[in-house]
Design a protein around this motif. Structure first.
Motif, short mmCIF file in Angstrom:
data_model
loop_
_atom_site.label_atom_id
_atom_site.label_comp_id
_atom_site.label_asym_id
_atom_site.label_seq_id
_atom_site.Cartn_x
_atom_site.Cartn_y
_atom_site.Cartn_z
N LYS A 88 0.75 -1.15 0.11
CA LYS A 88 -0.05 0.01 -0.07
C LYS A 88 0.97 1.26 -0.01
O LYS A 88 1.97 1.31 0.63
CB LYS A 88 -0.85 -0.10 1.17
N VAL A 89 0.38 2.29 -0.86
CA VAL A 89 1.00 3.51 -0.77
C VAL A 89 0.16 4.59 -0.59
O VAL A 89 -1.09 4.60 -1.11
CB VAL A 89 1.80 3.58 -2.21
N THR A 90 0.40 5.65 0.18
CA THR A 90 -0.56 6.70 0.46
C THR A 90 0.01 8.03 0.46
O THR A 90 1.42 8.12 0.91
CB THR A 90 -1.33 6.38 1.85
N ASN A 91 -0.70 8.73 -0.33
CA ASN A 91 0.09 10.30 -0.27
C ASN A 91 -1.16 11.20 -0.02
O ASN A 91 -2.28 10.79 0.52
CB ASN A 91 0.66 10.60 -1.47
N GLU A 92 -0.89 12.58 -0.09
CA GLU A 92 -1.94 13.47 0.38
C GLU A 92 -3.09 13.45 -0.51
O GLU A 92 -4.34 13.97 -0.12
CB GLU A 92 -1.56 14.66 0.07
N VAL A 93 -3.16 12.88 -1.68
CA VAL A 93 -4.37 12.89 -2.58
C VAL A 93 -4.99 11.26 -2.67
O VAL A 93 -6.31 11.29 -2.97
CB VAL A 93 -4.19 13.49 -3.76
N ALA A 94 -4.38 10.45 -2.42
CA ALA A 94 -5.09 9.24 -2.81
C ALA A 94 -4.08 7.99 -2.01
O ALA A 94 -3.02 8.23 -1.58
CB ALA A 94 -5.01 8.87 -4.35
N SER A 95 -4.77 6.69 -2.29
CA SER A 95 -3.91 5.60 -1.69
C SER A 95 -4.05 4.46 -2.84
O SER A 95 -4.96 4.50 -3.58
CB SER A 95 -4.75 4.87 -0.51
N LEU A 96 -3.02 3.75 -3.13
CA LEU A 96 -2.96 2.67 -3.92
C LEU A 96 -2.83 1.37 -3.28
O LEU A 96 -1.88 1.17 -2.41
CB LEU A 96 -1.70 2.81 -4.79
N PHE A 97 -3.77 0.48 -3.60
CA PHE A 97 -3.76 -0.73 -2.84
C PHE A 97 -3.24 -1.94 -3.99
O PHE A 97 -3.85 -2.08 -4.93
CB PHE A 97 -4.98 -1.28 -2.12
N ILE A 98 -2.14 -2.48 -3.53
CA ILE A 98 -1.83 -3.57 -4.56
C ILE A 98 -1.55 -5.06 -3.86
O ILE A 98 -0.86 -5.02 -2.87
CB ILE A 98 -0.10 -3.31 -4.84
N PRO A 99 -2.47 -5.98 -4.18
CA PRO A 99 -2.16 -7.43 -3.35
C PRO A 99 -0.79 -7.79 -3.64
O PRO A 99 0.02 -7.44 -4.71
CB PRO A 99 -3.34 -8.08 -4.20
N ALA A 100 -0.73 -9.23 -3.01
CA ALA A 100 0.64 -9.64 -3.32
C ALA A 100 0.92 -10.30 -4.53
O ALA A 100 2.06 -10.26 -4.95
CB ALA A 100 0.60 -10.97 -2.10
N ASP A 101 0.18 -10.89 -5.20
CA ASP A 101 0.15 -11.39 -6.58
C ASP A 101 0.52 -10.06 -7.78
O ASP A 101 0.72 -10.27 -8.66
CB ASP A 101 -0.79 -12.27 -7.22
N ARG A 102 0.12 -8.83 -7.39
CA ARG A 102 0.35 -8.06 -8.14
C ARG A 102 -0.48 -7.75 -9.31
O ARG A 102 0.14 -6.97 -10.30
CB ARG A 102 1.85 -7.38 -8.47
N LYS A 103 -1.30 -8.72 -9.58
CA LYS A 103 -1.97 -8.76 -10.80
C LYS A 103 -3.32 -7.77 -10.99
O LYS A 103 -3.82 -7.77 -11.93
CB LYS A 103 -2.51 -10.13 -10.93
N SER A 104 -3.53 -6.96 -9.90
CA SER A 104 -4.39 -5.74 -10.08
C SER A 104 -4.04 -4.78 -8.98
O SER A 104 -3.14 -4.89 -8.43
CB SER A 104 -5.90 -6.44 -9.54
N SER A 105 -4.83 -3.68 -9.35
CA SER A 105 -4.48 -2.56 -7.92
C SER A 105 -5.63 -1.79 -7.90
O SER A 105 -6.46 -1.70 -9.01
CB SER A 105 -3.00 -1.62 -8.49
N THR A 106 -5.67 -1.20 -7.01
CA THR A 106 -7.02 -0.13 -6.68
C THR A 106 -6.46 1.23 -6.22
O THR A 106 -5.68 1.18 -5.17
CB THR A 106 -7.79 -0.86 -5.52
N LEU A 107 -6.99 2.11 -7.06
CA LEU A 107 -6.80 3.68 -6.75
C LEU A 107 -7.98 4.00 -5.53
O LEU A 107 -9.03 3.94 -6.10
CB LEU A 107 -6.63 4.42 -8.07
N SER A 108 -7.64 4.51 -4.55
CA SER A 108 -8.71 5.07 -3.78
C SER A 108 -8.71 6.47 -3.32
O SER A 108 -7.64 6.79 -3.10
CB SER A 108 -8.35 4.22 -2.12
N LEU A 109 -9.75 6.99 -3.77
CA LEU A 109 -9.86 8.45 -3.43
C LEU A 109 -10.74 8.71 -2.54
O LEU A 109 -11.96 8.67 -2.64
CB LEU A 109 -10.25 9.22 -4.65
#
Lengths: 114, 109
Positions: free
Chosen positions: B54-75
């Motif tokens: 998971k990565v988070t900054n001041e505008v969004a978060s990015l969730f990446i599962p262990a297999d990295r075959k998908s990702s989710t941008l969270s606003l």
């Protein structure tokens, strides 16, 4: 710090003419990318330059060409303009072509061919 | 370069959290995942980048599962000004950057 700057902002040309678009990358960035975005459509990759050399090219005819200067600025030339060349042309820059820290885009040049 | 698949469009309301998922089944070991936002007649703007977890900054978060075959941008708590097209890119930058069609996010009052 100045961002990626593109000139001109708008350009109107007639069919058959040539257009020259310019891009100045962020200071320290050596890679420059060019994209074409027709109205309402996605970004189509045109060209990638790094350290003065063309590194990759998209599926565009040879009349789309460019170059990168020693100061890393770049120029996109479109010869024998056609009506369907009307689009927003975007330039992006990055550090050494890695993209690890993302690409920074300019505001684009709106080219209209009449 | 890994191909990405995103929903074509999404609607949400002001104040809601919006999650946009991107599929990238053939992501390579050293590929990064980067999200961009684009308003009409402007160049895309970098939002967030991640490699795993998971990565988070001041505008969004990015969730990446262990297999990295998908990702989710969270606003979080979107506003009308978040109405834009959001692009997911996967790669390590030593190749041409291929933008997909992106997700058109429409925020309603």
């Amino acid at each position: 710090e100045a961002g990626v700057t593109q000139s001109p902002t708008h350009l109107i040309k007639t069919r058959g003419q040539q257009a020259t678009l310019r891009c100045s990358p962020i200071s320290g960035h050596t890679s420059v990318y060019w994209y074409q975005q027709a109205l309402g459509l996605g970004l189509q990759f045109l060209l990638w330059y790094d350290e003065g050399e063309e590194r990759n090219r998209g599926n565009f005819p040879p009349r789309f060409s460019g170059r990168q200067f020693p100061n890393y600025s770049s120029e996109l030339n479109v010869n024998a303009l056609e009506l369907e060349d009307s689009a927003l042309y975007l330039c992006a820059s990055s550090l050494e072509g890695t993209g690890e820290y993302g690409y920074t885009f300019g505001s684009g040049t709106r080219l209209t061919v009449v | 370069l890994a191909k990405t698949t995103q929903p074509i469009s999404m609607d949400s309301y002001e104040g809601q959290e919006v999650n946009i998922t991107c599929s990238h089944n053939n992501i390579a070991t050293n590929d990064y995942i980067t999200w961009y936002q684009q308003f009409p007649s402007q160049g895309p703007r970098f939002i967030i980048q991640g490699y795993k977890t998971k990565v988070t900054n001041e505008v969004a978060s990015l969730f990446i599962p262990a297999d990295r075959k998908s990702s989710t941008l969270s606003l979080p708590r979107v506003s009308l000004s978040d109405t834009a097209v959001y692009y997911c890119l996967v790669g390590k930058g030593d190749d041409k950057i291929i933008f997909g069609k992106g997700t058109r996010l429409h925020i309603l009052p």
